[in-house]
Design a protein around this motif. Structure first.
Motif, PDB file in Angstrom:
ATOM      1  N   GLY A 149       0.778  -1.227   0.000  1.00 51.46           N
ATOM      2  CA  GLY A 149       0.000   0.000   0.000  1.00 51.46           C
ATOM      3  C   GLY A 149       0.810   1.278   0.000  1.00 51.46           C
ATOM      4  N   GLU A 150       2.152   1.168  -0.011  1.00 47.47           N
ATOM      5  CA  GLU A 150       2.969   2.373   0.145  1.00 47.47           C
ATOM      6  C   GLU A 150       3.969   2.625  -0.975  1.00 47.47           C
ATOM      7  N   ASP A 151       4.685   1.610  -1.448  1.00 55.51           N
ATOM      8  CA  ASP A 151       5.679   1.885  -2.485  1.00 55.51           C
ATOM      9  C   ASP A 151       5.998   0.651  -3.321  1.00 55.51           C
ATOM     10  N   GLY A 152       6.836   0.867  -4.333  1.00 54.60           N
ATOM     11  CA  GLY A 152       7.244  -0.226  -5.202  1.00 54.60           C
ATOM     12  C   GLY A 152       6.085  -0.860  -5.940  1.00 54.60           C
ATOM     13  N   THR A 153       6.210  -2.132  -6.243  1.00 53.79           N
ATOM     14  CA  THR A 153       5.158  -2.825  -6.994  1.00 53.79           C
ATOM     15  C   THR A 153       3.934  -3.111  -6.143  1.00 53.79           C
ATOM     16  N   LEU A 154       3.956  -2.789  -4.853  1.00 51.42           N
ATOM     17  CA  LEU A 154       2.781  -2.937  -3.998  1.00 51.42           C
ATOM     18  C   LEU A 154       2.123  -1.596  -3.703  1.00 51.42           C
ATOM     19  N   ASP A 155       2.637  -0.545  -4.329  1.00 49.59           N
ATOM     20  CA  ASP A 155       2.057   0.783  -4.141  1.00 49.59           C
ATOM     21  C   ASP A 155       0.637   0.813  -4.698  1.00 49.59           C
ATOM     22  N   GLY A 156      -0.303   1.313  -3.909  1.00 47.75           N
ATOM     23  CA  GLY A 156      -1.679   1.435  -4.383  1.00 47.75           C
ATOM     24  C   GLY A 156      -2.517   0.193  -4.240  1.00 47.75           C
ATOM     25  N   PHE A 157      -1.956  -0.885  -3.728  1.00 46.19           N
ATOM     26  CA  PHE A 157      -2.725  -2.118  -3.556  1.00 46.19           C
ATOM     27  C   PHE A 157      -3.127  -2.311  -2.105  1.00 46.19           C
ATOM     28  N   CYS A 158      -4.376  -2.720  -1.919  1.00 45.17           N
ATOM     29  CA  CYS A 158      -4.911  -3.017  -0.586  1.00 45.17           C
ATOM     30  C   CYS A 158      -4.724  -1.833   0.367  1.00 45.17           C
ATOM     31  N   THR A 159      -4.924  -0.629  -0.157  1.00 44.45           N
ATOM     32  CA  THR A 159      -4.647   0.576   0.631  1.00 44.45           C
ATOM     33  C   THR A 159      -5.561   0.718   1.856  1.00 44.45           C
ATOM     34  N   CYS A 161      -6.431  -1.932   3.680  1.00 46.19           N
ATOM     35  CA  CYS A 161      -6.200  -3.127   4.496  1.00 46.19           C
ATOM     36  C   CYS A 161      -5.464  -2.780   5.790  1.00 46.19           C
ATOM     37  N   ALA A 162      -5.652  -3.621   6.786  1.00 49.09           N
ATOM     38  CA  ALA A 162      -4.989  -3.405   8.070  1.00 49.09           C
ATOM     39  C   ALA A 162      -3.485  -3.626   7.970  1.00 49.09           C
ATOM     40  N   GLY A 163      -3.051  -4.350   6.938  1.00 48.58           N
ATOM     41  CA  GLY A 163      -1.641  -4.669   6.816  1.00 48.58           C
ATOM     42  C   GLY A 163      -0.802  -3.625   6.098  1.00 48.58           C
ATOM     43  N   VAL A 164      -1.401  -2.514   5.714  1.00 54.79           N
ATOM     44  CA  VAL A 164      -0.641  -1.462   5.021  1.00 54.79           C
ATOM     45  C   VAL A 164       0.561  -1.022   5.864  1.00 54.79           C
ATOM     46  N   GLY A 165       1.743  -1.010   5.225  1.00 60.87           N
ATOM     47  CA  GLY A 165       2.944  -0.595   5.919  1.00 60.87           C
ATOM     48  C   GLY A 165       3.559  -1.662   6.803  1.00 60.87           C
TER      49      GLY A 165
END
Length: 240
Positions: A149-159, A161-165
């Motif tokens: 949810g924050e950067d790289g190829t996972l940026d913008g995904f599951c933003t 979700c409780a697991g962001v970051g």
């Protein structure tokens, strides 16, 4: 790309930014014949110091820089005294075995994982991740990975979700266009890395899907990648 011409252009542009007047055309030919055979001591006007390899690795892992991953094998070959990139495979195998990774669980024909031969089991991925977890570079290595949810190829995904970051993981994609059925065929979409659990523990994980088809790229992004990202968040909340 011509490396010498690229280096010439980059140097001229860097000198210009530094306020040095350069009359040569940045996009001009690299006149190798016009260069002196040697330079007198003290005549250097500029030098470039490469960043540490950790910064290079960070770029490769954060954005899945495939060319960089392939060149990594070439750098390994250089450590073995060879200019043949294939000589990097014995170096890599020796590292994996020293790290406690069962090399029989890994198949590679390149550095990026894009060859049909390339395979790695979840067990091998977790063995490698556990190795890094117990080294002095554990935190530095973890920080090279995309963050949910924050950067790289996972940026913008599951933003949402409780697991962001709290999920640090490398994505992997094998997909291509199925011309017969006019759809996107997905051989695999995986994510592997580290979870910071609600109790503060750091655990390894692997999640993914294999052999499915979706209508198009938009569906692949919204359904497949988003689902795998959400799965990593669920694992994070459950403690791995």
């Amino acid at each position: 790309m011509d490396p010498a011409a690229f280096g010439r252009t980059a140097l001229i542009e860097a000198l210009t930014r530094a306020g040095v007047m350069v009359t040569a055309d940045p996009g001009g030919a690299n006149d190798e014949d016009g260069l002196p055979a040697a330079y007198a001591p003290g005549s250097d006007v500029a030098s470039y110091v490469s960043p540490p390899f950790s910064q290079y690795a960070r770029l490769v892992l954060k954005v899945s820089h495939n060319l960089g991953a392939n060149l990594g094998l070439c750098l390994m070959a250089v450590t073995a005294g060879s200019t043949d990139c294939a000589a990097g495979f014995p170096v890599l195998r020796a590292f994996l075995e020293a790290a406690g990774v069962d090399s029989e669980q890994v198949q590679l024909a390149d550095g990026r994982g894009g060859d049909p031969v390339d395979r790695a089991t979840p067990a091998a991925a977790n063995q490698l991740l556990r190795y890094w977890l117990h080294t002095p570079d554990a935190e530095a290595f973890r920080d090279t990975l995309p963050v949910l949810g924050e950067d790289g190829t996972l940026d913008g995904f599951c933003t949402g979700c409780a697991g962001v970051g709290k999920v640090f993981a490398k994505t992997g994609t094998v997909a291509g266009f199925d011309a017969l059925n006019e759809r996107l065929a997905v051989g695999a979409e995986t994510v592997a890395g580290y979870l910071v659990t609600p109790s503060g523990e750091i655990r390894t994980f692997f999640a993914g899907v294999n052999n499915l088809a979706v209508a198009d790229l938009d569906a692949f992004i919204s359904q497949v990648i988003e689902d795998v990202a959400e799965a990593s968040s669920i694992l994070q909340q459950q403690g791995g």
